[in-house]
Design a protein around this motif. Sequence first.
Motif, PDB file in Angstrom:
ATOM      1  N   THR A   1       0.793  -1.248  -0.116  1.00 40.14           N
ATOM      2  CA  THR A   1      -0.233   0.025  -0.065  1.00 40.14           C
ATOM      3  C   THR A   1       0.870   1.199  -0.063  1.00 40.14           C
ATOM      4  N   ALA A   2       1.986   1.374   0.699  1.00 42.95           N
ATOM      5  CA  ALA A   2       2.799   2.393   0.800  1.00 42.95           C
ATOM      6  C   ALA A   2       4.137   2.139   1.029  1.00 42.95           C
ATOM      7  N   VAL A   3       5.148   2.841   0.713  1.00 40.44           N
ATOM      8  CA  VAL A   3       6.620   2.811   1.003  1.00 40.44           C
ATOM      9  C   VAL A   3       7.220   4.138   1.482  1.00 40.44           C
ATOM     10  N   ALA A   4       7.972   3.822   2.522  1.00 33.96           N
ATOM     11  CA  ALA A   4       8.586   5.182   3.009  1.00 33.96           C
ATOM     12  C   ALA A   4      10.110   5.078   3.046  1.00 33.96           C
ATOM     13  N   LEU A   5      10.559   5.954   2.377  1.00 34.54           N
ATOM     14  CA  LEU A   5      12.211   5.653   2.182  1.00 34.54           C
ATOM     15  C   LEU A   5      12.788   6.848   2.997  1.00 34.54           C
ATOM     16  N   THR A   6      13.867   6.364   3.576  1.00 34.61           N
ATOM     17  CA  THR A   6      14.563   7.628   4.442  1.00 34.61           C
ATOM     18  C   THR A   6      16.096   7.579   3.693  1.00 34.61           C
ATOM     19  N   ASP A   7      16.203   8.956   3.123  1.00 32.58           N
ATOM     20  CA  ASP A   7      17.505   9.323   2.343  1.00 32.58           C
ATOM     21  C   ASP A   7      17.959   8.266   1.579  1.00 32.58           C
ATOM     22  N   SER A   8      16.945   7.657   0.995  1.00 32.33           N
ATOM     23  CA  SER A   8      17.398   6.438  -0.048  1.00 32.33           C
ATOM     24  C   SER A   8      18.177   6.961  -1.097  1.00 32.33           C
ATOM     25  N   VAL A   9      19.226   5.948  -1.554  1.00 30.61           N
ATOM     26  CA  VAL A   9      20.257   6.264  -2.507  1.00 30.61           C
ATOM     27  C   VAL A   9      19.812   5.544  -3.855  1.00 30.61           C
ATOM     28  N   HIS A  10      18.686   5.169  -3.918  1.00 26.28           N
ATOM     29  CA  HIS A  10      18.347   4.395  -5.087  1.00 26.28           C
ATOM     30  C   HIS A  10      18.128   5.286  -6.568  1.00 26.28           C
ATOM     31  N   ASN A  11      18.240   4.673  -7.604  1.00 27.02           N
ATOM     32  CA  ASN A  11      18.106   5.550  -8.539  1.00 27.02           C
ATOM     33  C   ASN A  11      17.188   4.794  -9.812  1.00 27.02           C
ATOM     34  N   VAL A  12      16.191   5.366 -10.272  1.00 24.51           N
ATOM     35  CA  VAL A  12      15.392   4.626 -11.098  1.00 24.51           C
ATOM     36  C   VAL A  12      16.082   4.389 -12.535  1.00 24.51           C
ATOM     37  N   TRP A  13      17.030   5.336 -12.760  1.00 25.75           N
ATOM     38  CA  TRP A  13      17.600   4.792 -14.146  1.00 25.75           C
ATOM     39  C   TRP A  13      18.889   3.950 -14.184  1.00 25.75           C
ATOM     40  N   HIS A  14      19.431   4.139 -13.167  1.00 24.27           N
ATOM     41  CA  HIS A  14      20.591   3.070 -12.845  1.00 24.27           C
ATOM     42  C   HIS A  14      20.003   1.443 -12.607  1.00 24.27           C
ATOM     43  N   GLN A  15      19.004   1.473 -11.755  1.00 21.30           N
ATOM     44  CA  GLN A  15      18.426   0.108 -11.774  1.00 21.30           C
ATOM     45  C   GLN A  15      17.370  -0.127 -12.477  1.00 21.30           C
ATOM     46  N   GLU A  16      17.337   0.295 -13.727  1.00 21.92           N
ATOM     47  CA  GLU A  16      16.539  -0.018 -14.679  1.00 21.92           C
ATOM     48  C   GLU A  16      15.011  -0.196 -14.329  1.00 21.92           C
ATOM     49  N   ALA A  17      14.518   0.751 -13.903  1.00 24.66           N
ATOM     50  CA  ALA A  17      13.167   0.647 -13.168  1.00 24.66           C
ATOM     51  C   ALA A  17      11.965   0.881 -14.594  1.00 24.66           C
ATOM     52  N   GLY A  18      11.149   0.255 -14.607  1.00 27.52           N
ATOM     53  CA  GLY A  18      10.419   0.489 -15.960  1.00 27.52           C
ATOM     54  C   GLY A  18       9.482   1.535 -15.740  1.00 27.52           C
ATOM     55  N   LYS A  19       8.538   1.832 -16.799  1.00 30.79           N
ATOM     56  CA  LYS A  19       7.823   3.078 -16.797  1.00 30.79           C
ATOM     57  C   LYS A  19       6.635   2.490 -15.507  1.00 30.79           C
ATOM     58  N   THR A  20       6.088   1.405 -15.562  1.00 35.25           N
ATOM     59  CA  THR A  20       5.228   1.073 -14.473  1.00 35.25           C
ATOM     60  C   THR A  20       5.711   0.956 -13.033  1.00 35.25           C
ATOM     61  N   ILE A  21       6.992   0.800 -12.895  1.00 39.55           N
ATOM     62  CA  ILE A  21       7.401   0.802 -11.547  1.00 39.55           C
ATOM     63  C   ILE A  21       7.547   2.389 -11.209  1.00 39.55           C
ATOM     64  N   ARG A  22       8.043   3.092 -12.168  1.00 37.11           N
ATOM     65  CA  ARG A  22       8.077   4.665 -11.855  1.00 37.11           C
ATOM     66  C   ARG A  22       6.942   5.037 -11.503  1.00 37.11           C
ATOM     67  N   GLU A  23       5.881   5.066 -12.088  1.00 35.72           N
ATOM     68  CA  GLU A  23       4.429   5.444 -11.803  1.00 35.72           C
ATOM     69  C   GLU A  23       3.930   4.824 -10.591  1.00 35.72           C
ATOM     70  N   TRP A  24       4.263   3.667 -10.143  1.00 37.09           N
ATOM     71  CA  TRP A  24       3.645   3.062  -9.056  1.00 37.09           C
ATOM     72  C   TRP A  24       4.690   3.639  -7.888  1.00 37.09           C
ATOM     73  N   MET A  25       5.839   3.986  -8.013  1.00 36.98           N
ATOM     74  CA  MET A  25       6.402   4.765  -7.063  1.00 36.98           C
ATOM     75  C   MET A  25       5.891   6.056  -6.729  1.00 36.98           C
ATOM     76  N   ARG A  26       5.681   6.873  -7.820  1.00 33.87           N
ATOM     77  CA  ARG A  26       5.086   7.985  -7.722  1.00 33.87           C
ATOM     78  C   ARG A  26       3.900   8.229  -6.905  1.00 33.87           C
ATOM     79  N   GLU A  27       3.043   7.204  -6.735  1.00 30.16           N
ATOM     80  CA  GLU A  27       1.848   7.160  -6.221  1.00 30.16           C
ATOM     81  C   GLU A  27       1.869   6.705  -4.974  1.00 30.16           C
ATOM     82  N   ASN A  28       2.701   5.831  -4.701  1.00 36.73           N
ATOM     83  CA  ASN A  28       2.767   4.957  -3.465  1.00 36.73           C
ATOM     84  C   ASN A  28       4.093   5.232  -2.411  1.00 36.73           C
TER      85      ASN A  28
END
Length: 360
Positions: A259-286
């Motif tokens: 339902t929800a994800v809380a990140l704390t100063d996360s160092v993730h990168n959606v480009w380096h980790q090859e996150a697809g469009k659906t994952i990016r949209e899901w992250m923006r919403e949740n």
Amino acid sequence: MAQLPQGGPDEKEKTTALKDLLSRIDLDELMKKDEPPLEFPDTLEGFEYVFNEKGQLRHIKTGEPFVFNYREDLHRWNQKRYEALGEIITKYVYELLQKECHLKKVTLPVDATESEPKSFIFISEDALTNPDKLLVLIHGSGVVRAGQWARRLIINEDLDSGTQIPYIKRAIEEGYGVIVLNPNENYIEVEKTKAQVQLSSDSSDEPAEKRERKDKIQKETKKRRDFYEKYRNPQKEKETMQVYIRMIQRETEVKNKVTAVALTDSVHNVWHQEAGKTIREWMRENCCNWVSSSEPLDTSVESMLPDCPRVSAGTERHELTSWKSFPSIFKFFSEAMEAKNSSVKPTPTRRSNRIKYEEL
């Protein structure tokens, strides 16, 4: 344009002689000269430290906080002492997860054979049966293990700011099932056999003479590159290899159930980790990322990445972001649950306004 005088033959000979002398100096032995043995206690009591009633690490006799520079001018020895204490802290936190938080230790993979590399996680009794909500805690990268946010905070501040225990206790109070993951414990190190060591050195089809020259150059380069690392960490006596524990990915199942994800100063990168469009949209919403910032808690922070909203954690110290954003994160979860139950999709900017501590 003025021309600087070049060194003559004598200077070149001196330089060559100096290089030859330095190449014959055993840097390991030089660093270890007059260094005490790297042997340390395996208990807190052996280190003469204990956690007081406030969860602060204090010396048994003096009551003082932990001292890193225990031996002057012996940084490597002090660093290894600190790391040895850190290993004890890890086991201590594991005990707290079981005794104080009443979590159960579960071996992974659940279907692992007796000889297969294994890891473990901690779960509450109702983690797999709770029909309403489940909190999954995942620490960051580095030396931390299950139940920890930052080893530095545990040692220098207190257990509340450095561990996940406050999150676990509050989650249980609010009716959550709890799973504490251990993603840094995803491989084991085993000693290489003589055959494996020989295979790695003889695997090339190059002529022996050329391979020997290349190996010599690589060894000299590596020796120089590892100099400062060797200062901090003793050279391993044996060659080891990493054997990874089985892992799997379940993108669709995660997106449907989380339902929800809380990140704390996360160092993730959606480009380096090859996150697809659906994952990016899901992250923006949740998702929402509480980042280190000088802004007040929950103030919106701009981002160049198209992943999820970012808000201030109310601190500029990376390691404190999980602790400082603690009350806001649980409010974020409550809002997400309410929105899901009412079938009204919350807007991604719901965290853009500051939430005062007094309102929580």
